[in-house]
Write a protein that holds these residues in place. Structure first.
Motif, PDB file in Angstrom:
ATOM      1  N   THR A  73     -24.970 103.167  24.818  1.00 55.61           N
ATOM      2  CA  THR A  73     -26.177 102.207  24.499  1.00 55.61           C
ATOM      3  C   THR A  73     -25.377 101.539  23.276  1.00 55.61           C
ATOM      4  OG1 THR A  73     -27.952 103.767  25.150  1.00 55.61           O
ATOM      5  CG2 THR A  73     -28.279 102.037  23.285  1.00 55.61           C
ATOM      6  N   GLU A  74     -25.386 100.157  23.134  1.00 52.54           N
ATOM      7  CA  GLU A  74     -24.946  99.443  22.030  1.00 52.54           C
ATOM      8  C   GLU A  74     -25.596  99.598  20.904  1.00 52.54           C
ATOM      9  OE1 GLU A  74     -22.022  97.334  21.824  1.00 52.54           O
ATOM     10  OE2 GLU A  74     -21.574  98.008  23.792  1.00 52.54           O
ATOM     11  N   LEU A 116     -21.737  90.111  20.249  1.00 50.99           N
ATOM     12  CA  LEU A 116     -21.526  90.895  21.168  1.00 50.99           C
ATOM     13  C   LEU A 116     -21.000  90.111  22.245  1.00 50.99           C
ATOM     14  CD1 LEU A 116     -23.205  92.513  19.247  1.00 50.99           C
ATOM     15  CD2 LEU A 116     -23.741  94.159  21.151  1.00 50.99           C
ATOM     16  N   SER A 117     -19.838  90.687  22.936  1.00 54.71           N
ATOM     17  CA  SER A 117     -19.132  89.925  23.988  1.00 54.71           C
ATOM     18  C   SER A 117     -18.707  91.105  25.090  1.00 54.71           C
ATOM     19  CB  SER A 117     -17.871  89.079  23.404  1.00 54.71           C
ATOM     20  OG  SER A 117     -18.288  88.187  22.654  1.00 54.71           O
ATOM     21  N   ALA A 118     -19.154  90.816  26.523  1.00 56.32           N
ATOM     22  CA  ALA A 118     -18.630  91.682  27.288  1.00 56.32           C
ATOM     23  C   ALA A 118     -17.313  91.141  27.801  1.00 56.32           C
ATOM     24  CB  ALA A 118     -19.587  91.512  28.752  1.00 56.32           C
ATOM     25  N   VAL A 134     -25.268  89.711  25.473  1.00 61.52           N
ATOM     26  CA  VAL A 134     -25.363  91.341  25.204  1.00 61.52           C
ATOM     27  C   VAL A 134     -26.049  91.533  23.853  1.00 61.52           C
ATOM     28  CG1 VAL A 134     -24.067  93.526  25.170  1.00 61.52           C
ATOM     29  CG2 VAL A 134     -23.283  91.833  26.416  1.00 61.52           C
ATOM     30  N   SER A 135     -26.817  92.388  23.700  1.00 61.07           N
ATOM     31  CA  SER A 135     -27.577  92.714  22.487  1.00 61.07           C
ATOM     32  C   SER A 135     -27.471  94.095  21.944  1.00 61.07           C
ATOM     33  CB  SER A 135     -29.149  92.468  22.497  1.00 61.07           C
ATOM     34  OG  SER A 135     -29.094  90.752  22.977  1.00 61.07           O
ATOM     35  N   GLU A 136     -27.619  94.215  20.443  1.00 67.61           N
ATOM     36  CA  GLU A 136     -27.859  95.781  20.219  1.00 67.61           C
ATOM     37  C   GLU A 136     -29.021  96.418  20.847  1.00 67.61           C
ATOM     38  OE1 GLU A 136     -27.923  95.318  15.976  1.00 67.61           O
ATOM     39  OE2 GLU A 136     -26.017  94.854  15.691  1.00 67.61           O
ATOM     40  N   THR A 155     -15.793  96.828  36.771  1.00 65.65           N
ATOM     41  CA  THR A 155     -17.249  96.438  36.822  1.00 65.65           C
ATOM     42  C   THR A 155     -18.027  96.547  35.728  1.00 65.65           C
ATOM     43  OG1 THR A 155     -17.392  96.833  39.161  1.00 65.65           O
ATOM     44  CG2 THR A 155     -19.415  96.743  38.181  1.00 65.65           C
ATOM     45  N   LEU A 156     -18.723  95.857  35.095  1.00 62.07           N
ATOM     46  CA  LEU A 156     -19.614  96.067  33.903  1.00 62.07           C
ATOM     47  C   LEU A 156     -21.148  95.556  34.122  1.00 62.07           C
ATOM     48  CD1 LEU A 156     -19.178  97.101  30.916  1.00 62.07           C
ATOM     49  CD2 LEU A 156     -18.964  94.471  30.476  1.00 62.07           C
ATOM     50  N   THR A 157     -22.083  96.336  33.825  1.00 60.21           N
ATOM     51  CA  THR A 157     -23.666  96.038  33.980  1.00 60.21           C
ATOM     52  C   THR A 157     -24.095  96.156  32.776  1.00 60.21           C
ATOM     53  OG1 THR A 157     -23.205  96.926  36.356  1.00 60.21           O
ATOM     54  CG2 THR A 157     -25.573  96.702  35.305  1.00 60.21           C
ATOM     55  N   ASP A 158     -25.033  95.193  32.571  1.00 58.71           N
ATOM     56  CA  ASP A 158     -25.830  95.635  31.340  1.00 58.71           C
ATOM     57  C   ASP A 158     -27.492  95.667  31.908  1.00 58.71           C
ATOM     58  OD1 ASP A 158     -27.941  94.812  29.534  1.00 58.71           O
ATOM     59  OD2 ASP A 158     -26.710  93.564  28.385  1.00 58.71           O
ATOM     60  N   ASN A 159     -27.483  96.948  31.992  1.00 65.24           N
ATOM     61  CA  ASN A 159     -28.723  97.520  32.538  1.00 65.24           C
ATOM     62  C   ASN A 159     -30.169  96.929  31.856  1.00 65.24           C
ATOM     63  OD1 ASN A 159     -27.542  99.476  34.299  1.00 65.24           O
ATOM     64  ND2 ASN A 159     -26.903 100.439  32.270  1.00 65.24           N
TER      65      ASN A 159
END
Length: 254
Positions: A73-74, A116-118, A134-136, A155-159
């Motif tokens: 979790t960010e 924030l950057s992926a 992407v956010s906190e 692979t990167l996912t923002d759930n």
């Protein structure tokens, strides 16, 4: 987006040096896979022991591995200076090797506020940044898979936001370590109270089964690892910035 003290130093030196090169060579990036960070070019790399404690904070397993996946979790962060920069990420290699295959989310304070950057990185190539938001507070899931023959899928996912990015890359790597860590290429972390990793698995097993080593970075220490989950919190090891922060590199590498 190491090894023991000596190798870690090489890796982080590589990263740190890479931090001087900004997530190295964009030449390995396929067209359309993402954009190379032109503004925030700094990089993440191998474990190098650049910090008096470590340039990686979290858990690192050594052995022959082909996959790692995990979530985090960010956290909400407070920028202490424009040099603050860090990222949580998961990856293969870098502890005992001079390559790293990794993906995560970078928080950059160069503007005065956290951005924030992926990203993903096939170190020593430079990091490549995706344009997804992407956010906190966002829940992130990442994985790195070695398909054999030097082929990797990241692979990167923002759930929370509902997006997924994945890329296939090639690299003559060794697959000698697997890690779930935080890292600051500038040796300068922003402040946060807690960052939670969860569900970390390596080759289909809970991260715990690999008997990973724990590392403190910039004063952030990992709590107990249980069921592939652990928290990074301040208060362990040295102060957040053990020595004067490194000059912000023109190219950032992790």
């Amino acid at each position: 987006m190491g090894t023991n003290a000596g190798t870690r130093r090489k890796r982080f030196t590589g990263r740190a040096a890479a931090a001087g090169l900004l997530l190295a060579a964009a030449a390995l990036v396929p067209a359309g896979a993402g954009t190379s960070a032109a503004v925030a070019s700094t990089g993440f790399g191998p474990h190098a022991g650049r910090f008096q404690d470590s340039n990686w904070g979290g858990y690192v397993a050594t052995g022959s591995f082909s996959t790692i996946s995990g979530s985090w979790t960010e956290p909400h962060v407070t920028c202490n200076s424009s040099n603050d920069l860090f990222a949580p990420w998961v990856g293969l290699d870098g502890y005992g090797s001079q390559t790293v295959e990794q993906t995560g989310v970078q928080t950059d304070c160069s503007s005065g506020s956290p951005v924030l950057s992926a990203w993903y990185e096939m170190y020593p190539a430079a990091p490549v940044y995706w344009n997804d938001p992407v956010s906190e507070g966002d829940s992130i899931t990442a994985s790195v898979v070695s398909n054999g023959g030097g082929s990797y899928t990241l692979t990167l996912t923002d759930n929370t936001k509902g997006w997924t990015e994945h890329v296939d890359q090639n690299l003559g790597a060794e697959n000698v370590s697997a890690e779930a860590v935080i890292e600051s290429p500038t040796q300068s972390y922003p402040s946060f109270s807690q960052l939670d990793f969860s569900g970390v698995t390596v080759d289909g097993q809970s991260f715990d089964a690999t008997n990973p080593q724990s590392f403190t970075s910039g004063g952030y220490s990992p709590g107990p690892l249980s069921g592939g989950s652990f928290s990074m919190t301040p208060g362990g090891g040295l102060a957040r910035t053990p020595h004067a922060p490194a000059k912000r590199p023109s190219v950032i590498r992790y």
